[in-house]
Write a protein that holds these residues in place. Structure first.
Motif, PDB file in Angstrom:
ATOM      1  N   GLY A  24      23.753  64.578  64.574  1.00 28.64           N
ATOM      2  CA  GLY A  24      24.454  63.670  63.667  1.00 28.64           C
ATOM      3  C   GLY A  24      25.290  62.607  64.339  1.00 28.64           C
ATOM      4  O   GLY A  24      25.698  61.640  63.695  1.00 28.64           O
ATOM      5  N   ASP A  25      25.592  62.782  65.635  1.00 32.86           N
ATOM      6  CA  ASP A  25      26.304  61.725  66.357  1.00 32.86           C
ATOM      7  C   ASP A  25      25.299  60.680  66.811  1.00 32.86           C
ATOM      8  O   ASP A  25      24.093  60.846  66.647  1.00 32.86           O
ATOM      9  CB  ASP A  25      27.094  62.289  67.530  1.00 32.86           C
ATOM     10  CG  ASP A  25      26.201  63.033  68.517  1.00 32.86           C
ATOM     11  OD1 ASP A  25      25.035  63.330  68.170  1.00 32.86           O
ATOM     12  OD2 ASP A  25      26.657  63.323  69.634  1.00 32.86           O
ATOM     13  N   HIS A  41      34.768  52.619  65.926  1.00 30.81           N
ATOM     14  CA  HIS A  41      34.775  54.086  65.923  1.00 30.81           C
ATOM     15  C   HIS A  41      34.106  54.723  67.138  1.00 30.81           C
ATOM     16  O   HIS A  41      33.823  55.922  67.111  1.00 30.81           O
ATOM     17  CB  HIS A  41      34.110  54.632  64.645  1.00 30.81           C
ATOM     18  CG  HIS A  41      34.707  54.114  63.380  1.00 30.81           C
ATOM     19  ND1 HIS A  41      36.048  54.255  63.071  1.00 30.81           N
ATOM     20  CD2 HIS A  41      34.147  53.449  62.333  1.00 30.81           C
ATOM     21  CE1 HIS A  41      36.283  53.700  61.894  1.00 30.81           C
ATOM     22  NE2 HIS A  41      35.160  53.193  61.429  1.00 30.81           N
ATOM     23  N   PRO A 141      30.825  59.191  66.809  1.00 30.35           N
ATOM     24  CA  PRO A 141      30.853  60.542  66.242  1.00 30.35           C
ATOM     25  C   PRO A 141      30.100  60.612  64.929  1.00 30.35           C
ATOM     26  O   PRO A 141      29.935  59.614  64.216  1.00 30.35           O
ATOM     27  CB  PRO A 141      32.350  60.816  66.056  1.00 30.35           C
ATOM     28  CG  PRO A 141      32.974  59.465  65.962  1.00 30.35           C
ATOM     29  CD  PRO A 141      32.166  58.581  66.854  1.00 30.35           C
ATOM     30  N   ALA A 142      29.652  61.817  64.589  1.00 36.18           N
ATOM     31  CA  ALA A 142      28.856  62.013  63.377  1.00 36.18           C
ATOM     32  C   ALA A 142      29.586  61.558  62.121  1.00 36.18           C
ATOM     33  O   ALA A 142      28.961  61.075  61.171  1.00 36.18           O
ATOM     34  CB  ALA A 142      28.454  63.485  63.262  1.00 36.18           C
ATOM     35  N   SER A 143      30.902  61.666  62.126  1.00 37.66           N
ATOM     36  CA  SER A 143      31.686  61.301  60.945  1.00 37.66           C
ATOM     37  C   SER A 143      31.609  59.815  60.613  1.00 37.66           C
ATOM     38  O   SER A 143      31.910  59.412  59.487  1.00 37.66           O
ATOM     39  CB  SER A 143      33.149  61.698  61.148  1.00 37.66           C
ATOM     40  OG  SER A 143      33.685  61.070  62.307  1.00 37.66           O
ATOM     41  N   HIS A 144      31.198  58.977  61.579  1.00 38.21           N
ATOM     42  CA  HIS A 144      31.155  57.530  61.348  1.00 38.21           C
ATOM     43  C   HIS A 144      29.778  56.927  61.654  1.00 38.21           C
ATOM     44  O   HIS A 144      29.629  55.705  61.652  1.00 38.21           O
ATOM     45  CB  HIS A 144      32.207  56.828  62.212  1.00 38.21           C
ATOM     46  CG  HIS A 144      33.616  57.131  61.807  1.00 38.21           C
ATOM     47  ND1 HIS A 144      34.180  56.631  60.661  1.00 38.21           N
ATOM     48  CD2 HIS A 144      34.566  57.905  62.399  1.00 38.21           C
ATOM     49  CE1 HIS A 144      35.430  57.052  60.560  1.00 38.21           C
ATOM     50  NE2 HIS A 144      35.685  57.833  61.596  1.00 38.21           N
ATOM     51  N   GLU A 146      26.779  56.793  60.063  1.00 36.51           N
ATOM     52  CA  GLU A 146      26.143  55.975  59.028  1.00 36.51           C
ATOM     53  C   GLU A 146      26.918  54.674  58.807  1.00 36.51           C
ATOM     54  O   GLU A 146      26.329  53.612  58.613  1.00 36.51           O
ATOM     55  CB  GLU A 146      26.055  56.753  57.714  1.00 36.51           C
ATOM     56  CG  GLU A 146      24.962  57.794  57.677  1.00 36.51           C
ATOM     57  CD  GLU A 146      23.569  57.191  57.499  1.00 36.51           C
ATOM     58  OE1 GLU A 146      23.459  55.957  57.432  1.00 36.51           O
ATOM     59  OE2 GLU A 146      22.607  57.968  57.428  1.00 36.51           O
ATOM     60  N   GLU A 147      28.225  54.744  58.845  1.00 32.24           N
ATOM     61  CA  GLU A 147      29.053  53.556  58.649  1.00 32.24           C
ATOM     62  C   GLU A 147      28.795  52.532  59.745  1.00 32.24           C
ATOM     63  O   GLU A 147      28.644  51.326  59.478  1.00 32.24           O
ATOM     64  CB  GLU A 147      30.525  53.955  58.631  1.00 32.24           C
ATOM     65  CG  GLU A 147      31.485  52.781  58.461  1.00 32.24           C
ATOM     66  CD  GLU A 147      32.946  53.201  58.536  1.00 32.24           C
ATOM     67  OE1 GLU A 147      33.803  52.307  58.439  1.00 32.24           O
ATOM     68  OE2 GLU A 147      33.212  54.412  58.689  1.00 32.24           O
TER      69      GLU A 147
END
Length: 299
Positions: A24-25, A41, A141-144, A146-147
């Motif tokens: 996911g990253d 990010h 990182p995976a949290s960002h 897609e953004e």
């Protein structure tokens, strides 16, 4: 079109990047403006070089194919990017130019295809380290992820598309007497997959005409170009300084040659403007004073 994080949209079913990054990253490779203006990010940066060639065992890792040689993909794990080339073959109608007066920006093309273009730069190039595609790889990182993908899709909208290929981290060492040069770089034997935005030869902004790829013509266009993100010369000068700043020195001979040519054009333009101003000053002086009553400096 200026890139923005506003209006972020996630596309969970319309992208394939997670097949290359199952955790996911995301790793993003930048070779142009992304070197000095990184994506948001990012948590880690590595100076890197792209990889190129054909290795059937690694074929699923890349979707990067080039017209004229459809079986060629940037996938090999044997040899760093001697087989790909960074060139100012991409017209810019948004960031560094306009539709009426396009600027020039960098893209990457496969070296075997590049050779078919009868490129003017081939006359001065050798199969050396300076022909690699150098840049910076950013870890997202995976949290960002897609953004950032959305952000880059918008930023690179003018003819670029996302592709996946291995990259090699680079370590640099040099003396304190001057900037590090290409001889100070050590390329790792271990590679990782990255996402990279490339203006392929099939995109409408790619320049195929020999005359438009001649270095002096490229320099002339850059010296006059201006778009939503600023002057085209700024793009070139920032790229040169960014390569120096990350320890690559004169790694890209194409960039350093263009900088020299553009500075020469600017110097001539300045001299011409000063000469024109001197002529106007003479005309004003002569027009404002009757013959025999002219005063002022005798020099």
């Amino acid at each position: 079109m200026a890139a923005s994080l506003q209006g972020h949209q996630v596309h969970p079913n319309g992208r394939t990047w997670k097949t290359h990054f199952p955790k996911g990253d995301l790793w993003v490779f930048g070779y142009g403006s992304l070197i000095w203006k990184p994506p948001p990010h990012y948590g880690k940066i590595m100076i890197s070089t792209l990889e190129s060639g054909l290795n059937p065992k690694n074929k699923p890792e890349s979707n990067l194919n080039f017209p004229g040689n459809p079986k060629t993909a940037i996938t090999t794990r044997n040899k760093p990017a001697d087989n790909s080339r960074g060139v100012f073959n991409q017209a810019s109608t948004d960031h560094r130019g306009t539709p009426e007066q396009p600027g020039r920006v960098v893209t990457v093309i496969e070296r075997e295809f590049w050779k078919t273009l009868d490129d003017p730069l081939a006359k001065t190039e050798s199969e050396s380290a300076s022909t690699k595609v150098w840049g910076a790889a950013y870890h997202i990182p995976a949290s960002h992820a897609e953004e950032v993908h959305d952000y880059l899709d918008e930023r690179e909208v003018d003819g670029y598309s996302a592709h996946f290929t291995p990259f090699y981290p680079v370590s640099a060492s040099g003396s304190e007497s001057g900037p590090e040069t290409i001889t100070d770089l050590s390329v790792s034997a271990q590679s990782s997959t990255c996402m990279v935005y490339i203006g392929q030869p099939s995109n409408p902004q790619f320049l195929r005409e020999y005359a438009r790829r001649e270095p002096q013509d490229v320099a002339q266009v850059i010296s006059a170009g201006h778009g939503a993100s600023g002057k085209n010369t700024e793009y070139l000068f920032l790229l040169e300084k960014a390569l120096e700043g990350i320890g690559l020195g004169s790694a890209d001979v194409h960039v350093t040659d263009l900088v020299r040519r553009v500075k020469g054009i600017e110097a001539r333009s300045l001299a011409e403007r000063e000469e024109e101003e001197a002529e106007r000053e003479v005309e004003r002086n002569l027009a404002g004073e009757p013959e025999g009553e002219r005063r002022g400096s005798i020099e």
